[in-house]
Design a protein around this motif. Structure first.
Motif, short mmCIF file in Angstrom:
data_model
loop_
_atom_site.label_atom_id
_atom_site.label_comp_id
_atom_site.label_asym_id
_atom_site.label_seq_id
_atom_site.Cartn_x
_atom_site.Cartn_y
_atom_site.Cartn_z
N ARG A 17 -19.71 -15.53 34.92
CA ARG A 17 -18.39 -15.01 34.54
C ARG A 17 -18.53 -13.89 33.51
N LYS A 18 -19.41 -14.07 32.54
CA LYS A 18 -19.62 -13.05 31.51
C LYS A 18 -20.17 -11.77 32.11
N LEU A 21 -17.32 -10.05 34.30
CA LEU A 21 -16.31 -9.38 33.48
C LEU A 21 -16.87 -8.14 32.80
N SER A 22 -18.13 -8.20 32.39
CA SER A 22 -18.77 -7.03 31.78
C SER A 22 -18.86 -5.88 32.79
N ALA A 25 -15.40 -4.50 33.47
CA ALA A 25 -14.92 -3.69 32.34
C ALA A 25 -15.58 -2.32 32.35
N ALA A 43 -7.91 -11.97 33.86
CA ALA A 43 -9.05 -12.33 33.01
C ALA A 43 -9.68 -11.07 32.41
N LEU A 44 -9.74 -10.00 33.19
CA LEU A 44 -10.31 -8.74 32.69
C LEU A 44 -9.45 -8.13 31.60
N TYR A 47 -10.27 -9.67 28.44
CA TYR A 47 -11.62 -9.30 28.04
C TYR A 47 -11.69 -7.88 27.48
N TYR A 69 -20.77 -6.46 24.47
CA TYR A 69 -19.93 -6.96 25.56
C TYR A 69 -20.19 -6.21 26.86
#
Length: 170
Positions: A17-18, A21-22, A25, A43-44, A47, A69
């Motif tokens: 998930r990390k 999302l990275s 982004a 979720a983004l 973040y 991040y």
């Protein structure tokens, strides 16, 4: 039990998930808008908006925090150079989620997430629209234009007359 925990896990492990999302982004910062599912877009947004807030103040500490991040030097550079000056006066709400329908394969609810200040068409506060004001009183301008052109012709002839007078005096 997960009482009171509202974080969407998106059906993934924490490192997956990390990383996802990275990457999303970085893509959002690079392309200014991306298409994804509604759940991932929400979720983004959670973040990336704190990262955009940090980018408003360009310090070494903030750059390193954002890099931890994003893990992409190009994305961090783009964020601090081009995006941060445009969002400097905005107090939040840097992203917009627009639902676009359902995906053909599995009927997942799709959405487009974008940076608000980089959409010229959908942005209601665009300054460019104010510059394209038109009026229907065009006749008065044509009448004023003719005398202005005549004055310019007279001014063009005056230096010739002065040059002719100087030759006669010599």
């Amino acid at each position: 039990m997960r009482h009171g925990k509202k974080f969407n896990h998106l059906g993934r492990t924490a490192p997956h998930r990390k990383a996802m999302l990275s990457n999303m982004a970085c893509s959002l910062i690079e392309h200014k808008r991306i298409n994804t599912t509604v759940a991932k877009a929400k979720a983004l947004r959670v973040y990336v908006e704190p990262l955009l807030t940090k980018a408003k103040e360009d310090t070494t500490h903030n750059r390193r925090t954002v890099f931890s991040y994003l893990q992409s030097k190009e994305a961090v550079t783009e964020l601090f150079r081009t995006i941060a000056p445009k969002i400097a006066e905005r107090n939040g709400g840097y992203t917009r989620i627009i639902k676009t329908g359902f995906r053909l394969g599995d009927s997942a609810d799709m959405a487009m997430i974008e940076l608000v200040d980089f959409n010229d068409i959908y942005n209601p506060n665009a300054e460019e629209k104010k510059a394209t004001r038109r009026s229907r009183r065009g006749g008065a301008k044509k009448a004023e234009a003719a005398p202005v052109e005549a004055k310019e012709e007279v001014k063009a002839e005056e230096p010739k007359a002065e040059a002719a007078e100087e030759k006669t005096e010599e």
